[in-house]
Design a protein around this motif. Structure first.
Motif, short mmCIF file in Angstrom:
data_model
loop_
_atom_site.label_atom_id
_atom_site.label_comp_id
_atom_site.label_asym_id
_atom_site.label_seq_id
_atom_site.Cartn_x
_atom_site.Cartn_y
_atom_site.Cartn_z
N TRP A 115 56.16 75.22 19.92
CA TRP A 115 54.83 75.84 19.91
C TRP A 115 54.40 76.16 18.48
CZ3 TRP A 115 51.57 75.58 23.74
CH2 TRP A 115 52.05 75.45 25.04
N MET A 116 55.35 76.56 17.65
CA MET A 116 55.03 76.83 16.25
C MET A 116 54.59 75.56 15.55
SD MET A 116 54.87 79.46 14.31
CE MET A 116 53.80 79.13 12.90
N VAL A 119 51.03 74.93 16.39
CA VAL A 119 50.13 75.77 15.59
C VAL A 119 49.88 75.14 14.23
CG1 VAL A 119 49.90 78.01 14.44
CG2 VAL A 119 50.76 77.91 16.79
N SER A 182 54.01 81.12 8.69
CA SER A 182 55.10 80.16 8.87
C SER A 182 56.23 80.29 7.87
CB SER A 182 54.55 78.73 8.79
OG SER A 182 54.08 78.43 7.48
#
Length: 278
Positions: A115-116, A119, A182
Motif C-alpha cells: 500500500w505504501m 501511495v 516515506s
C-alpha cells in the motif's frame, strides 16, 4: 497481525548531522560487504529509468523526458526495499542469499508495504499530471512536440521561464511531501507489521523531530540521484545502493521500539536482583 494484537507506537528520536554521516559510512560499509546485491538493485533502477525515457521518445513525447527523469527518483524507496533487507540481515548476522532477499521482496505484496508503494506511485502520477497541466497553461500555444523545441521554448521565452520556475516550485513541494511520508516508512514496514498510515505518520514525526538534518538528508539524496541520472542513469549503480543502505541505518537511529528498550531494562533488573542476593 491478529485482530487482538496491537503493536506499541514506534518511538521517534531526534537525529543530528553526525547521525547522517554515520549512516552514510555504514551504507558504504554495507555496499562493500555485499556489492553484488547493491549493483543488482542499482542496475534495476537504472534500467527502469532508461525504459521510462525510451517510452517517452517512442510515444513522440520526448519533451516529457526531463520531468520524467526528475520524478523517477520518487520510486527509489520502493526499489531500495531489497537493500534494506540486505542491511537488516548484515545487522542481525543472518545469511545473505538471493532467494532469501528476493523472497522477502516478493512477500511484501501481501503486506502493508504494498500500500505504501501504491501511495508513492500515486504521487508520481500526480507529479506527471501537474507537469502536463503546466505545459498546457504556459506552453500550450508554443507547439512543443520534440525535445529540441521544448528546450528552446523553456530557455528563450517568458512563458518557458515561468514554466520552469513554477514547475520546480511545485515539484519541490511534491518532493518534500513524499520525502516526509516515506523517509522511514519503507524500512519500518519491512521490519514491523504496522499499517501503512502509522508508518507515514511516524515518518512525518521523524522529519518534524529533526527538521534541519532531515531536510539536509532529503536535499542530498535528491542532488546525488539527479547527478547520477545524467550519464544514462549509470551512476545509480553506485549511489542508489549506498543511499539505500544508509537510509536503513538512519531509520535505526531515528526509530526504536518498546521491546528493544525492555530487554536492557530486564537485564539491569536481573543484575540488581543478583547483586542484592549476593
Amino acid at each position: 497481525m491478529g485482530a487482538e494484537t496491537k503493536l506499541a507506537a514506534p518511538r521517534v528520536h531526534a537525529i543530528k548531522l553526525s547521525d547522517i554521516i554515520n549512516a552514510l559510512e555504514a551504507g558504504l560499509r554495507d555496499f562493500r560487504a555485499a556489492p553484488a546485491y547493491g549493483l543488482f538493485f542499482g542496475l534495476v533502477f537504472a534500467v527502469g529509468g532508461n525504459i521510462v525515457i525510451l517510452c517517452a521518445f517512442m510515444a513522440d513525447m520526448s519533451y516529457l523526458s526531463y520531468p520524467l527523469a526528475a520524478g523517477f527518483w520518487m520510486i527509489g524507496p520502493f526499489v531500495a526495499v531489497g537493500l534494506y533487507e540486505v542491511s537488516r540481515r548484515l545487522e542481525k548476522n543472518e545469511p545473505l542469499t538471493w532467494s532469501g532477499v528476493l523472497g522477502v521482496i516478493w512477500r511484501q505484496h501481501r503486506r502493508e508495504l504494498a500500500w505504501m508503494a501504491f501511495v508513492v506511485l500515486f504521487i508520481l502520477l500526480m507529479w506527471m499530471f501537474e507537469i502536463r497541466l503546466l505545459i498546457a497553461l504556459f506552453l500550450g500555444f508554443k507547439g512543443v512536440s520534440t525535445m529540441h523545441e521544448f528546450v528552446e521554448v523553456v530557455l528563450t521565452t517568458r512563458e518557458g521561464i515561468m514554466f520552469l520556475l513554477v514547475g520546480h516550485l511545485v515539484g519541490a513541494a511534491f518532493s518534500i511531501v513524499l520525502f516526509s511520508i516515506s523517509v522511514v516508512s519503507f524500512p519500518l514496514l519491512l521490519e514491523k507489521d504496522y499499517d501503512f498510515v502509522t508508518a507515514m505518520i511516524t515518518s512525518v514525526k521523524v522529519v518534524v523531530a529533526s527538521p534541519l538534518p532531515m531536510l539536509l538528508w532529503g536535499a542530498s539524496i535528491t542532488v546525488e540521484l539527479l547527478v547520477s541520472m545524467l550519464p544514462a542513469f549509470l551512476g545509480l549503480l553506485f549511489t542508489l545502493p549506498v543511499l539505500g543502505h544508509a537510509t536503513w541505518h538512519l531509520y535505526r537511529a531515528a526509530i526504536s521500539f518498546e521491546e528493544d528498550e525492555e530487554l536492557p531494562n530486564k537485564m539491569e533488573q536481573e543484575e540488581n536482583q543478583q547483586t542484592k542476593t549476593n
